[in-house]
Design an enzyme around this catalytic site. Structure first.
Site, PDB file in Angstrom:
ATOM      1  CD1 TRP A   1      -3.037   1.353   0.791  1.00 39.92           C
ATOM      2  CD2 TRP A   1      -1.504   2.473   1.957  1.00 39.92           C
ATOM      3  NE1 TRP A   1      -3.545   2.597   1.048  1.00 39.92           N
ATOM      4  CE2 TRP A   1      -2.612   3.323   1.761  1.00 39.92           C
ATOM      5  CE3 TRP A   1      -0.403   2.959   2.670  1.00 39.92           C
ATOM      6  CZ2 TRP A   1      -2.672   4.613   2.259  1.00 39.92           C
ATOM      7  CZ3 TRP A   1      -0.456   4.263   3.152  1.00 39.92           C
ATOM      8  CH2 TRP A   1      -1.581   5.067   2.947  1.00 39.92           C
ATOM      9  CG  HIS A   2       3.298   2.479   3.263  1.00 37.19           C
ATOM     10  ND1 HIS A   2       2.652   1.518   4.001  1.00 37.19           N
ATOM     11  CD2 HIS A   2       3.226   3.616   3.989  1.00 37.19           C
ATOM     12  CE1 HIS A   2       2.222   2.061   5.137  1.00 37.19           C
ATOM     13  NE2 HIS A   2       2.557   3.330   5.153  1.00 37.19           N
ATOM     14  N   GLY A   3       3.882   1.555  -1.265  1.00 35.13           N
ATOM     15  CA  GLY A   3       4.583   1.768  -2.518  1.00 35.13           C
ATOM     16  C   GLY A   3       4.721   0.485  -3.307  1.00 35.13           C
TER      17      GLY A   3
END
Lengths: 478, 468
Positions: free
Chosen positions: A311-313
């Site tokens: 989700w963060h990257g």
């Protein structure tokens, strides 16, 4: 146009607030805020306003159609996640395949805030599906829920059952809210401009030129990034919460002194609380949580953290960052009984201040190490960074002026350490239960003095303008 | 008073106090550039209606025209409102700003700024040419034409561009408030010491005409128009430069413009005979030293006085700050001098008392003989300096007065004693200088009897100028 932008303060916020204040109904207030939110979002990239409206429409329709069949909620959530998949993960998923087959994919620019507003829309749809929330009938109210300018770019991710009831009610303008807004916003801006952006001068350089450095320099840099990402994201969250309060909305805390956590599990109860809460409620629990045995619990933890990393990257370094946190938790859980027995045998008082300080130090170090993978940009870079950091201790780098060579002078370091000291003090006080409410209960002169001191610190010591390039909020990139 | 009113008033008070603190912080952190910023800040400190001649333009104006000479020799109250590499658009906005408080009898515009063919200067130049201006509509207009849009807000507020100066503050940074006397006593011009020896070409041989950029021309025309509207005579000048190839084509273009507009234009590159400026009057190839600036200023004063009626204000108390400015320029220049011959030549201008101390005797007299010859220009007889033994003399070069050899003198009521045994100079009993090495020492006093400078010409250093 970010929260620390002159246009925002000179034009957007005054106009928005003035028109908002003239509205006599909740619907009028909501309409103004929705329009302002769309203008705010368009200032980042007007082309993606359509995508924001599409995602808003999908969520709204999914909720409205749930009266016929609740599965519409799931279908709408799936479509929202598909949008996220296409815009964020196409390159990651198909890039390798393309390279193998000899074709290249066109670069897709990640729309700002997409991960946040997609998750917010999904949370609404899951709540409606689970019967925890009545579907919203008013498109303006729902639109504001998704597009609300303080939260649309980087959260905190709101749940419909918490924010929508506030949206439906007419909000009165209250002096207390204004006081809270000033104090909270200035504190957030202080964290962002005095601490985070100043540290960014060093970390921005050393995370690029890490191959030339070893040992303590890279350790200090990873510690600097540990503080930077906290000051950056917590700063943003405080400003978002403050802005929401200016318009009468009460948003929950997104951070609760995360670096004072006693363990990794505790850390995640304090860090990016809105995201942790989302994953816990909409992924970990549906997977079975801890109810289906220890092995399944560990699998669920790993799934949650791997997804959180993604989700963060869209990069393997983020996956590894998530995996590290998952492993930390599993190892912590696996060794808990053994550790407890060991402490008992050794006669260690686990309630003592020294023991707790040790726990905090270990947790902080583990988290700090994991941030290297988060920041490095790629798995290969992160591994080289770690190798260099663990080779050649070189403690003299602390004293021979080496650290001043990364864009932060001796005086700037002193200011930075003072600012970090203040952050530490505030964190410790909050840990003891002294919240911003304590300041707000003080007399006018005391409150004004605190706000004045924060403002002047930002004006003089903030890393903005001139030689500093305005750095974006880190989490706006996710 | 109801609660809401009280709260509103309290908030307004805090807001005002905060803005006040930010304004003071801005003054302290402001870049104190001697070009652009300091001239503009000093201009605000001038008594309204006192500036008779406004000198506008780039560094050629700021360095080549000496407000001290214009004042001391002609009583002209001139102010150099300039900035380094200042383009015409900034000169125009400086003029607009100037006319808010002053009604000059003449505006002199250095046309060197017309040679810039870029749309925007570099960032540092942009800043120094607007940072000194007060927040106003004119500053906003100046900012808009000075830089691309992404810098407008920063340039307008200034603080975003220089707030990080907190690590380099000096005493001068705390002397930039509207009430600071230092600002009122500064009239813009900037003196340079030192000289090269350049060959000055013949400007008349350069006949080509350069094309002036549309933006520069536009703002030049605005300056012309504004002066015309305000009924202020505008005088165009090109002050001397070594680089004729660069500037003369523009001078030829300006010649045509001046004819079209009916304006006087003086190209001082072609007026060497009138100015008396030589290659030695240049500090480097683009700028005159103070000697050159003095020569040019005399010539300019003559030209101005022949076309504009300029009052001699030297006896007017209201213009006392021009006298202080002149003194500051000349004293600063004296302290900058590093060559013995230049130092002695500067002292010959007068206005100062000199305490000359000869400490001891020395064998090798050859370099000393040349130096004694130079010192004689200050009025002291060579035989006195060549006689055996130590001694001291009080000189007034302008009056040609020299005291007898002595060890005690009175300067403006101060008792000055030289003790050769302990090698000290005492003023009213307090040691102000020591001279242990063999050689000549000069203590320079201003007209008020304040010690301005001290210079040693030591035997061990072959009588070259040195300062402690």
């Amino acid at each position: 146009m970010s929260f620390v932008n002159l246009q925002f303060w000179a034009l957007f916020l005054p106009v928005c607030f003035a028109v908002y204040a003239m509205m006599r109904s909740a619907r009028g207030q909501n309409l103004i805020l929705l329009l302002a939110s769309l203008v705010f979002y368009a200032s980042y990239d007007y082309k993606y306003v359509l995508l924001l409206l599409l995602c808003t429409g999908l969520g709204y329709l999914g909720g409205r159609l749930s009266g016929r069949d609740r599965r519409y909620c799931i279908a709408a959530a799936a479509l929202l996640l598909l949008v996220l998949l296409v815009f964020k993960y196409t390159g990651f998923l198909l890039g390798g395949l393309g390279a193998a087959l000899g074709f290249s994919l066109p670069a897709i620019l990640l729309p700002v805030g997409l991960s946040f507003y997609v998750f917010q829309g999904c949370s609404y749809l899951f709540d409606v599906y689970n019967g925890k929330l009545e579907p919203e009938r008013d498109i303006i109210s729902y639109g504001l829920f998704v597009c609300f300018f303080p939260t649309v770019i980087s959260g905190p991710i709101q749940k419909g059952r918490e924010l929508l009831p506030q949206i439906r009610e007419k909000r009165a303008l209250r002096y207390e809210d204004f006081s809270f807004f000033l104090l909270c916003f200035l504190w957030g801006a202080f964290l962002k401009l005095v601490i985070a952006d100043r540290l960014d001068i060093m970390t921005g350089k050393l995370f690029v030129e890490y191959y030339d450095y070893h040992g303590l320099v890279l350790m200090v840099n990873s510690l600097a990034y540990t503080m930077q990402i906290y000051a950056d994201f917590a700063g943003y969250s405080y400003m978002a919460i403050a802005l929401a309060r200016l318009f009468g909305f009460r948003l929950g805390d997104n951070f609760r002194q995360p670096y004072l956590a006693l363990g990794i599990q505790d850390f995640w109860r304090r860090w990016h609380i809105s995201l942790t809460s989302w994953f816990t409620e909409y992924l970990y629990f549906p997977l079975g949580g801890s109810r289906k045995g220890t092995a399944r619990r560990y699998v669920n933890i790993m799934i949650v953290f791997l997804v959180s990393g993604l989700w963060h990257g869209a990069a393997w370094s983020f996956v590894l960052w998530g995996a590290l946190h998952g492993l930390y938790q599993i190892i912590g859980h696996l060794t808990r009984q053994g550790r407890t027995r060991l402490y008992h045998r050794l006669g260690i008082d686990t309630e003592s201040g020294a023991f707790r300080a040790g726990q905090r130090l270990v947790t902080f170090s583990l988290v700090s190490f994991a941030w290297i993978f988060f920041r490095a940009g790629s798995l290969a870079k992160a591994l080289v960074y770690c190798r260099n950091m663990l080779s050649g201790f070189a403690p003299w780098a602390l004293f021979d002026g080496t650290l001043a060579g990364f864009g932060i002078s001796g005086l700037d370091w002193a200011i930075l350490l003072l600012a970090l000291g203040l952050l530490g003090l505030v964190s410790a006080l909050r840990e003891k239960g002294l919240t911003s409410g304590c300041i707000l209960k003080q007399g006018f002169a005391a409150r004004a003095l605190v706000c004045w001191a924060l403002l002047m610190s930002i004006v003089v010591f903030g890393a903005y303008g001139g030689e500093y390039s305005a750095s974006a909020f880190i989490y706006a990139g996710f | 008073m109801n609660k809401l009113l009280k709260r509103t008033l309290a908030l307004l008070l805090v807001l005002l106090l905060t803005l006040g603190t930010v304004a003071i912080t801005d003054r302290v952190l402001l870049i104190k550039r001697y070009d652009g910023v300091k001239p503009m800040q000093s201009f605000y400190a001038q008594t309204p209606g006192t500036v008779d001649v406004l000198l506008l333009g780039n560094s050629h104006m700021g360095v080549h025209v000496d407000t001290a000479t214009l004042w001391q020799e002609y009583g002209i109250s001139a102010f150099a409102l300039w900035g380094g590499v200042q383009p015409m658009w900034n000169s125009y906005h400086f003029l607009v700003e100037a006319l808010k408080t002053q009604t000059p009898k003449a505006v002199v515009l250095e046309i060197g700024g017309l040679s810039y063919d870029w749309e925007y200067a570099d960032e540092a130049t942009q800043l120094k040419n607007v940072a000194g201006m007060r927040l106003s509509r004119n500053k906003w207009e100046a900012v808009k034409v000075t830089a691309l849009q992404d810098r407008w807000a920063s340039l307008l507020l200034g603080l975003p561009l220089y707030h990080q100066r907190y690590g380099e503050l000096t005493a001068e940074d705390f002397d930039y408030f509207p009430w600071s006397k230092g600002l009122e006593n500064y009239k813009g011009s900037f003196a340079l010491y030192g000289h090269g020896n350049f060959d000055l070409g013949d400007a008349a041989t350069i006949t080509e005409t350069a094309e002036i950029s549309a933006k520069s021309l536009d703002y030049f025309e605005r300056i012309v128009s504004l002066c015309r509207t305000e009924n202020i005579p505008l005088v165009l000048v090109k002050t001397p430069t070594v680089d004729l190839k660069k500037y003369e084509p523009y001078c030829n273009a300006v010649e045509q413009l001046a004819q079209r507009e009916g304006l006087p234009f003086y190209d001082f590159n072609r007026m060497g005979e009138q100015t008396g400026i030589t290659g030695e009057d240049f500090y480097f190839d683009t700028h005159l030293n103070l000697n050159g600036a003095r020569k040019l200023s005399r010539c300019l004063a003559g030209l101005l006085r022949s076309t504009v009626e300029l009052t001699d204000h030297r006896r007017d108390e209201a213009y006392a700050s021009w006298e202080v400015n002149a003194k500051n320029i000349n004293d600063g220049y004296l302290r900058d001098i590093t060559a013995a011959a230049d130092y002695i030549a500067e002292l010959q201008r007068g206005g100062r008392s000199l305490l000359l101390i000869k400490n001891g005797d020395w064998e090798n007299r050859e370099p000393y003989l040349g130096f004694v010859e130079a010192l004689a220009n200050l009025g002291i007889a060579e035989t006195e300096l060549l006689a055996d033994g130590s001694g001291a003399w009080l000189l007034d070069p302008a009056a040609g007065e020299v005291s007898g050899k002595d060890s005690a003198f009175a300067v403006n009521g101060k008792e000055i004693r030289i003790d050769f045994d302990e090698a000290t100079v005492r003023e009213n009993g307090s040691i102000v200088y020591t001279f242990r090495d063999l050689g000549i020492t000069l203590l320079v006093y201003d007209e008020g009897g304040e010690l301005l400078d001290t210079a040693d010409f030591l035997h061990s250093g072959y009588f070259a100028l040195s300062r402690k």
